[in-house]
Design an enzyme around this catalytic site. Structure first.
Site: not given
Ligand code: NAD
Length: 271
Positions: A124, A192, A222
């Site tokens: 992000a 993150n 940010h």
């Molecule tokens: N790097 C970055 O800047 C950044 C930015 C935004 C989100 N993220 C991260 O990316 C990840 C995904 O984001 P999203 O918006 O797609 O989330 P989301 O909540 O839409 O989807 C996450 C999915 O993962 C599944 N899940 C959770 N724990 C699990 C596990 N242990 N094993 C298998 N499946 C599991 C959930 O059931 C859900 O379907 C999150 O951890 C979020 O914090 C990172």
């Protein structure tokens, strides 16, 4: 063609699947896994031309070259060791998990031992390219300033411990100033971006973080400022939330798709 398996079938997982289906990423979508099987099956059935299989993690890692973790920080702990021991490269979205030094060292060591690559998309934030370039020489200072609507900070341990009444704020208020390592403990749901910057630059102890609660703001903003032997730069991004998961910025999903495109493309532009 690289075969990929996606772990986590939420917003980011869905965006990646659709980009592969539309031919934007030259990779084979081999399998999906989600802790909630129904989520994976719903995603599979929403795809028109790709038909990835739903597989348990242990089976998925046997068939793919690259695992994409887009699930949760908890998932990083359970998924990455399995994927790396099976010889898969891994792209990680839940970068915040790497704030834990013990986990970070364990995972980096596994990647080295099994000769696997770990990819951390910019997520992000913007400016990781410049930070990467700058780190080829000395960096003196990295500062992340995050502005969020107060509701985006509610429930954070730091807010609760200090009794900060977010709903009463009427103007932009600096509520936290400290190292990225401290920020991660104080605001575990907002880590993150700080984690990605720390990994790319000068680490969790030396990266400075400022968090500002900004009433009236509708986007997460940010700013990164970097000073080093090269000179200095500042970047600023105003993120729109994704339509399906308001906690995730749309840019984070685009950055995941873009990293995959870059991996699959023989011509790579940018650091
Ligand atoms: N790097 C970055 O800047 C950044 C930015 C935004 C989100 N993220 C991260 O990316 C990840 C995904 O984001 P999203 O918006 O797609 O989330 P989301 O909540 O839409 O989807 C996450 C999915 O993962 C599944 N899940 C959770 N724990 C699990 C596990 N242990 N094993 C298998 N499946 C599991 C959930 O059931 C859900 O379907 C999150 O951890 C979020 O914090 C990172």
């Amino acid at each position: 063609m690289l075969k990929i398996g996606i772990v986590g079938c939420g917003f980011i997982g869905g965006q990646i699947c659709r980009a592969i289906e539309h031919g934007e990423v030259g990779m084979e979508l081999y399998a999906l896994y989600d802790a909630t099987e129904e989520k994976a099956l719903t995603l599979v059935s929403s795809l028109e031309t790709c038909r990835p299989a739903y597989m348990e993690l242990e089976k998925l890692v046997e068939g793919v070259d690259l695992v994409v973790e887009c699930a949760s920080q908890t998932a990083v702990r359970s998924i990455l060791p399995v994927a790396l021991k099976a010889g898969c490269d891994v792209m990680v979205l839940s970068v915040g998990a790497f704030a834990d030094r013990e986990l970070r060292e364990e995972i980096f060591e596994l990647a080295r031992t099994h000769n696997c690559k770990l990819y951390f998309p910019s997520g992000a934030v913007v400016g990781i390219d410049g930070l990467n370039s700058a780190s080829a020489a000395e960096i003196f200072r990295v500062t992340l300033t995050t502005r969020k609507p107060p509701r985006g900070l509610s429930g954070a341990p730091f807010v609760l411990e200090h009794g900060i009444e977010l709903e009463k704020l009427e103007e932009d208020t600096l509520i936290f100033k400290g190292s990225a390592a401290e920020a991660v403990r104080a605001f575990p749901a907002n880590v993150n971006v700080a984690a990605t910057i720390s990994l790319a630059g000068i680490g969790f102890e030396r990266t400075e973080v400022r968090i500002i609660a900004a009433p009236g703001l509708s986007r997460n903003v940010h700013e990164i400022s970097v000073e080093g032997a090269f000179g200095k730069f500042t970047t600023r991004v105003e993120n729109l939330p994704s339509p399906e998961n308001p906690r995730t910025s749309y840019l984070a999903a685009l950055s995941a798709v873009s990293t995959l495109k870059k991996l699959a493309n023989p011509i790579k532009v940018g650091t």
